[in-house]
Design a protein around this motif. Structure first.
Motif, PDB file in Angstrom:
ATOM      1  N   GLU A   1     -12.618  -6.932   0.379  1.00 48.14           N
ATOM      2  CA  GLU A   1     -11.599  -5.901   0.541  1.00 48.14           C
ATOM      3  C   GLU A   1     -12.029  -4.508   0.094  1.00 48.14           C
ATOM      4  OE1 GLU A   1      -8.010  -7.180  -1.332  1.00 48.14           O
ATOM      5  OE2 GLU A   1      -7.886  -9.038  -0.176  1.00 48.14           O
TER       6      GLU A   1
ATOM      7  N   GLU B   1      -8.562   6.202   3.638  1.00 48.94           N
ATOM      8  CA  GLU B   1      -8.127   7.137   4.683  1.00 48.94           C
ATOM      9  C   GLU B   1      -6.872   7.886   4.249  1.00 48.94           C
ATOM     10  OE1 GLU B   1      -9.868   4.673   8.548  1.00 48.94           O
ATOM     11  OE2 GLU B   1      -7.789   4.349   7.882  1.00 48.94           O
ATOM     12  N   GLU B   2      -5.956   7.171   3.589  1.00 48.63           N
ATOM     13  CA  GLU B   2      -4.740   7.817   3.100  1.00 48.63           C
ATOM     14  C   GLU B   2      -5.062   8.847   2.023  1.00 48.63           C
ATOM     15  OE1 GLU B   2      -1.683   7.788   4.060  1.00 48.63           O
ATOM     16  OE2 GLU B   2      -1.751   6.179   5.544  1.00 48.63           O
TER      17      GLU B   2
ATOM     18  N   ASP C   1       0.816  -1.215   0.000  1.00 48.38           N
ATOM     19  CA  ASP C   1       0.000   0.000   0.000  1.00 48.38           C
ATOM     20  C   ASP C   1       0.844   1.257   0.000  1.00 48.38           C
ATOM     21  OD1 ASP C   1      -2.442  -1.201  -0.137  1.00 48.38           O
ATOM     22  OD2 ASP C   1      -3.114  -0.638   1.871  1.00 48.38           O
ATOM     23  N   GLU C   2       1.938   1.258   0.790  1.00 47.22           N
ATOM     24  CA  GLU C   2       2.697   2.497   0.909  1.00 47.22           C
ATOM     25  C   GLU C   2       3.330   2.927  -0.413  1.00 47.22           C
ATOM     26  OE1 GLU C   2       5.333  -0.770   2.868  1.00 47.22           O
ATOM     27  OE2 GLU C   2       3.206  -0.220   2.765  1.00 47.22           O
TER      28      GLU C   2
ATOM     29  N   PRO D   1      -9.165   4.386  -4.142  1.00 46.76           N
ATOM     30  CA  PRO D   1      -8.656   3.377  -3.205  1.00 46.76           C
ATOM     31  C   PRO D   1      -9.331   2.019  -3.378  1.00 46.76           C
ATOM     32  CG  PRO D   1     -10.231   4.807  -2.101  1.00 46.76           C
ATOM     33  CD  PRO D   1     -10.063   5.369  -3.477  1.00 46.76           C
TER      34      PRO D   1
ATOM     35  N   ILE E   1     -15.390   0.223   1.375  1.00 44.37           N
ATOM     36  CA  ILE E   1     -15.193   1.661   1.173  1.00 44.37           C
ATOM     37  C   ILE E   1     -16.496   2.342   0.750  1.00 44.37           C
ATOM     38  CG2 ILE E   1     -12.762   1.363   0.576  1.00 44.37           C
ATOM     39  CD1 ILE E   1     -13.409   1.995  -2.305  1.00 44.37           C
TER      40      ILE E   1
ATOM     41  N   ASN F   1      -9.240  -0.213  -0.608  1.00 48.59           N
ATOM     42  CA  ASN F   1      -9.640  -0.646   0.729  1.00 48.59           C
ATOM     43  C   ASN F   1      -9.767   0.587   1.619  1.00 48.59           C
ATOM     44  OD1 ASN F   1      -6.921  -0.039   1.716  1.00 48.59           O
ATOM     45  ND2 ASN F   1      -6.296  -1.944   0.720  1.00 48.59           N
ATOM     46  N   VAL F   2     -10.286   0.391   2.825  1.00 47.71           N
ATOM     47  CA  VAL F   2     -10.552   1.523   3.711  1.00 47.71           C
ATOM     48  C   VAL F   2      -9.251   2.225   4.111  1.00 47.71           C
ATOM     49  CG1 VAL F   2     -11.427   2.177   5.991  1.00 47.71           C
ATOM     50  CG2 VAL F   2     -12.745   0.607   4.550  1.00 47.71           C
ATOM     51  N   ALA F   3      -8.169   1.462   4.324  1.00 44.76           N
ATOM     52  CA  ALA F   3      -6.892   2.074   4.691  1.00 44.76           C
ATOM     53  C   ALA F   3      -6.434   3.032   3.592  1.00 44.76           C
ATOM     54  CB  ALA F   3      -5.838   0.995   4.935  1.00 44.76           C
ATOM     55  N   GLN F   4      -6.574   2.627   2.338  1.00 43.69           N
ATOM     56  CA  GLN F   4      -6.206   3.503   1.226  1.00 43.69           C
ATOM     57  C   GLN F   4      -7.147   4.710   1.148  1.00 43.69           C
ATOM     58  OE1 GLN F   4      -5.962   1.289  -2.429  1.00 43.69           O
ATOM     59  NE2 GLN F   4      -4.073   0.244  -1.841  1.00 43.69           N
TER      60      GLN F   4
END
Length: 216
Positions: free
Chosen positions: A179, A94-95, A61-62, A87, A183, A89-92
């Motif tokens: 996954e 948020e980023e 992801d990073e 994005p 979102i 997924n949710v982490a993406q």
């Protein structure tokens, strides 16, 4: 206008992204395009991504987020953009929110192309490609060749890609549900979600999407 386009495989995101972005005179940005540009240019992030891809591994992801951050800082997105494939997924998500805050802007709308699972399976599993030229694409029901199994354009053999086989399509849908579909709720809570039924003709889906954007 700053748009994120989401939807399951087979929803027609790539096609609609180009059409909608063209109508709005904003760039359509896909993760595939970003990856190819960075790898082709040999950027530090592109070299990192290539190392993972060459090893048959998913790009972390990073690294993906870094590429998106760089792309959204380019001058052609000043008046807006349409993101397709990010994005995931949710982490993406948020980023992405943090990236846009850093750029002093925010999303206007998240456009969800909604298609029933069985429709997706029918669309993708019925697809056939020419072995001589993969741009010659047919469908057993929607666009059948004149002679079964033979390309109308060059006479080449038509075949089904492994990725298009029913069991693979169902697995891809399961991955999406697990996954990526969360979102949808993430953006709905923020009042950004606009859901468009992506069944019917290409033009019908486009007009629904544009109408949903007009309501924003």
């Amino acid at each position: 206008m700053r748009i994120v386009l989401v939807g399951p495989p087979g929803a027609g995101k790539g096609t609609q992204a180009k059409i909608i972005a063209g109508r709005l005179s904003i760039p359509a940005i896909s993760t595939g395009d970003i990856f190819r540009a960075n790898v082709g240019a040999g950027t530090p992030l592109g070299l990192q991504a290539k190392g993972f891809m060459d090893a048959g591994q998913l790009v972390p992801d990073e690294v993906t987020i870094g590429m998106v951050r760089d792309r959204l800082a380019e001058p052609d997105v000043t008046n807006g953009f349409l993101l397709d494939g990010f994005p995931r997924n949710v982490a993406q998500a948020e980023e992405l929110e943090a990236i846009l805050v850093g750029l002093g802007t925010k999303l206007d709308v998240v456009l969800e192309l909604a298609v029933p699972a069985e429709e997706v399976v029918h669309r993708i599993a019925g697809r056939r490609l020419c072995r001589n030229d993969s741009t010659h694409i047919f469908h057993v029901d929607f666009n059948p060749p004149s002679v079964p199994g033979v390309c109308d354009v060059c006479g080449g053999e038509l075949y089904q890609r492994d990725d298009d086989k029913e069991e693979t399509v169902r697995e891809r849908l399961a991955v999406y549900e697990r996954e990526t579909s969360p979102i949808v709720g993430f953006y709905d809570e923020r009042g950004l979600l606009a859901t468009v039924q992506a069944t019917g003709t290409l033009d019908e889906v486009t007009e629904r999407a544009l109408s949903a954007l007009d309501d924003r």
